[in-house]
Scaffold this motif. Sequence first.
Motif, mmCIF file in Angstrom:
data_model
loop_
_atom_site.group_PDB
_atom_site.id
_atom_site.type_symbol
_atom_site.label_atom_id
_atom_site.label_comp_id
_atom_site.label_asym_id
_atom_site.label_seq_id
_atom_site.Cartn_x
_atom_site.Cartn_y
_atom_site.Cartn_z
ATOM 1 N N UNK A 1 -20.826 -23.349 7.228
ATOM 2 C CA UNK A 1 -19.728 -24.006 6.521
ATOM 3 C C UNK A 1 -18.370 -23.860 7.206
ATOM 4 N N UNK A 2 -18.209 -22.837 8.058
ATOM 5 C CA UNK A 2 -16.910 -22.581 8.684
ATOM 6 C C UNK A 2 -17.075 -22.250 10.163
ATOM 7 N N UNK B 1 -16.205 -23.985 21.808
ATOM 8 C CA UNK B 1 -15.305 -23.197 20.991
ATOM 9 C C UNK B 1 -14.484 -24.069 20.060
ATOM 10 N N UNK B 2 -13.688 -23.393 19.229
ATOM 11 C CA UNK B 2 -12.871 -24.074 18.247
ATOM 12 C C UNK B 2 -11.396 -23.846 18.556
ATOM 13 N N UNK B 3 -10.537 -24.566 17.858
ATOM 14 C CA UNK B 3 -9.113 -24.318 18.023
ATOM 15 C C UNK B 3 -8.798 -22.883 17.632
ATOM 16 N N UNK B 4 -7.906 -22.254 18.390
ATOM 17 C CA UNK B 4 -7.619 -20.839 18.168
ATOM 18 C C UNK B 4 -7.174 -20.557 16.741
ATOM 19 N N UNK B 5 -6.406 -21.454 16.156
ATOM 20 C CA UNK B 5 -5.912 -21.208 14.800
ATOM 21 C C UNK B 5 -6.919 -21.613 13.723
ATOM 22 N N UNK B 6 -8.114 -22.052 14.138
ATOM 23 C CA UNK B 6 -9.141 -22.458 13.196
ATOM 24 C C UNK B 6 -10.344 -21.522 13.190
ATOM 25 N N UNK B 7 -10.309 -20.489 14.046
ATOM 26 C CA UNK B 7 -11.494 -19.634 14.205
ATOM 27 C C UNK B 7 -11.914 -18.986 12.897
ATOM 28 N N UNK B 8 -10.962 -18.541 12.083
ATOM 29 C CA UNK B 8 -11.304 -17.786 10.879
ATOM 30 C C UNK B 8 -11.331 -18.635 9.609
ATOM 31 N N UNK B 9 -10.538 -19.699 9.549
ATOM 32 C CA UNK B 9 -10.436 -20.425 8.288
ATOM 33 C C UNK B 9 -10.805 -21.901 8.401
ATOM 34 N N UNK B 10 -11.001 -22.412 9.606
ATOM 35 C CA UNK B 10 -11.230 -23.838 9.780
ATOM 36 C C UNK B 10 -12.682 -24.254 9.655
ATOM 37 N N UNK B 11 -12.905 -25.562 9.600
ATOM 38 C CA UNK B 11 -14.258 -26.091 9.591
ATOM 39 C C UNK B 11 -14.822 -26.029 11.014
ATOM 40 N N UNK C 1 -15.812 -19.644 11.452
ATOM 41 C CA UNK C 1 -16.089 -18.208 11.470
ATOM 42 C C UNK C 1 -17.592 -17.950 11.390
ATOM 43 N N UNK C 2 -18.288 -18.684 10.525
ATOM 44 C CA UNK C 2 -19.739 -18.501 10.393
ATOM 45 C C UNK C 2 -20.446 -18.798 11.712
ATOM 46 N N UNK C 3 -20.005 -19.868 12.395
ATOM 47 C CA UNK C 3 -20.595 -20.214 13.688
ATOM 48 C C UNK C 3 -20.319 -19.123 14.710
ATOM 49 N N UNK C 4 -19.052 -18.697 14.796
ATOM 50 C CA UNK C 4 -18.670 -17.686 15.780
ATOM 51 C C UNK C 4 -19.429 -16.387 15.556
ATOM 52 N N UNK C 5 -19.533 -15.972 14.298
ATOM 53 C CA UNK C 5 -20.235 -14.728 13.997
ATOM 54 C C UNK C 5 -21.710 -14.838 14.349
ATOM 55 N N UNK C 6 -22.302 -15.995 14.144
ATOM 56 C CA UNK C 6 -23.727 -16.175 14.443
ATOM 57 C C UNK C 6 -23.985 -16.122 15.945
ATOM 58 N N UNK C 7 -23.205 -16.861 16.723
ATOM 59 C CA UNK C 7 -23.494 -16.936 18.159
ATOM 60 C C UNK C 7 -23.070 -15.668 18.891
ATOM 61 N N UNK C 8 -22.083 -14.934 18.337
ATOM 62 C CA UNK C 8 -21.663 -13.686 18.991
ATOM 63 C C UNK C 8 -22.710 -12.587 18.859
ATOM 64 N N UNK D 1 -17.457 -33.006 17.602
ATOM 65 C CA UNK D 1 -18.714 -32.811 16.883
ATOM 66 C C UNK D 1 -18.533 -31.709 15.841
ATOM 67 N N UNK D 2 -19.067 -31.957 14.643
ATOM 68 C CA UNK D 2 -18.965 -30.956 13.574
ATOM 69 C C UNK D 2 -20.328 -30.303 13.369
ATOM 70 N N UNK D 3 -20.394 -28.986 13.563
ATOM 71 C CA UNK D 3 -21.661 -28.263 13.427
ATOM 72 C C UNK D 3 -22.038 -28.154 11.951
ATOM 73 N N UNK D 4 -23.277 -28.490 11.652
ATOM 74 C CA UNK D 4 -23.794 -28.427 10.286
ATOM 75 C C UNK D 4 -24.617 -27.162 10.066
#
Length: 337
Positions: A299-300, A257-267, A302-309, A288-291
């Motif tokens: 790119x974000x 997972x990512x930092x809670x305050x980075x879920x929508x706008x962070x890298x 959010x994109x990762x979270x939306x994909x895996x959810x 680790x930074x997901x490419x």
Amino acid sequence: MIALKLHRMSRFVLFFSFLLLTSFCAAADISRAVQTVAPYLVRIETIGGHERIGNPADRRERAETLLANEGTSTGILLDQEGYIITAAFNFLHDPTSILLIFPDGTKKVARKIATDRLRMLTLLKAHDFSAGEIVPLPFRTKESLHIGERCMAVGIVFAGEANVALGIISGKDRIWGKALQTDAAIGPNNYGGLLMDMSCNVLGIPVPLSMTARDITAGADMYDAGVGLAIPWEDMLAALPKLKEGKDLLPGSFGFGFRDNQTFIGEPMIARVQADSLAAVSGLRPGDRIVSIDGVPMPTALAVTQYIRQRYACESLSIVFLRDGVEQTVLLAEPQS
């Protein structure tokens, strides 16, 4: 002056006539759409089941059998084998008896085959069902939909008559990319029914969903806020073969997972990895930074979270990530049994 008044009056008459004609055409579209899907609408009555009493973490929790009728809901007949798809919300208490009432009045006992717990759908099968060839319902993909176009939600719970709620498509890829959003009145009366366009094409299946919670009642409260959600029909069709095998489909839990305050706008920089998870076993680490995932750029966060959810527990992820400036690839997959 008189000519001007007559001209204005004629314009008013033409405008009023246009409104009447538009309303008449809209009503005709609605009626035609309902008549088209009426043979596929199945009334579902459930009886009995179990209700959990107490805190699930409390050992004193117990199950009590419910003797009263749990209620009526809608399902959709899929084929001549007697498979019916509906909302998992309708089976909250795992009813002991399921009765199907078809449009011609025929009644059949049904059994639950499997549940898609990611998209909150349940597959039923009618016992001793026989029918002629059933033509699959025409449908549209979510990519073909336009925000603002009209739609309707159709169910059949009141005295066996279809109930209809009108609205527009107000969003796509809602709830982490899983659902269409509409302002049509969607609630228990038409959960498990159909969301349709005005040309008789099926768009999806109304269900309650939530951004955060994953329990079977999550999102039911959105009804009061005027937010209706539906699983795209194409996504149901993609899951149908595994459901027919009797396999419950569970949400994927990949363990990072990512930092809670980075879920929508962070890298997409990993902040935490759950011990003994697929991510931990594969070697992913905080920092680790997901490419990309499965070849799709991420790119974000959010994109990762939306994909895996949108992925099931039985699916795998091929992840390309950056560590110390070097790209690496890992595969997150459940071990083969």
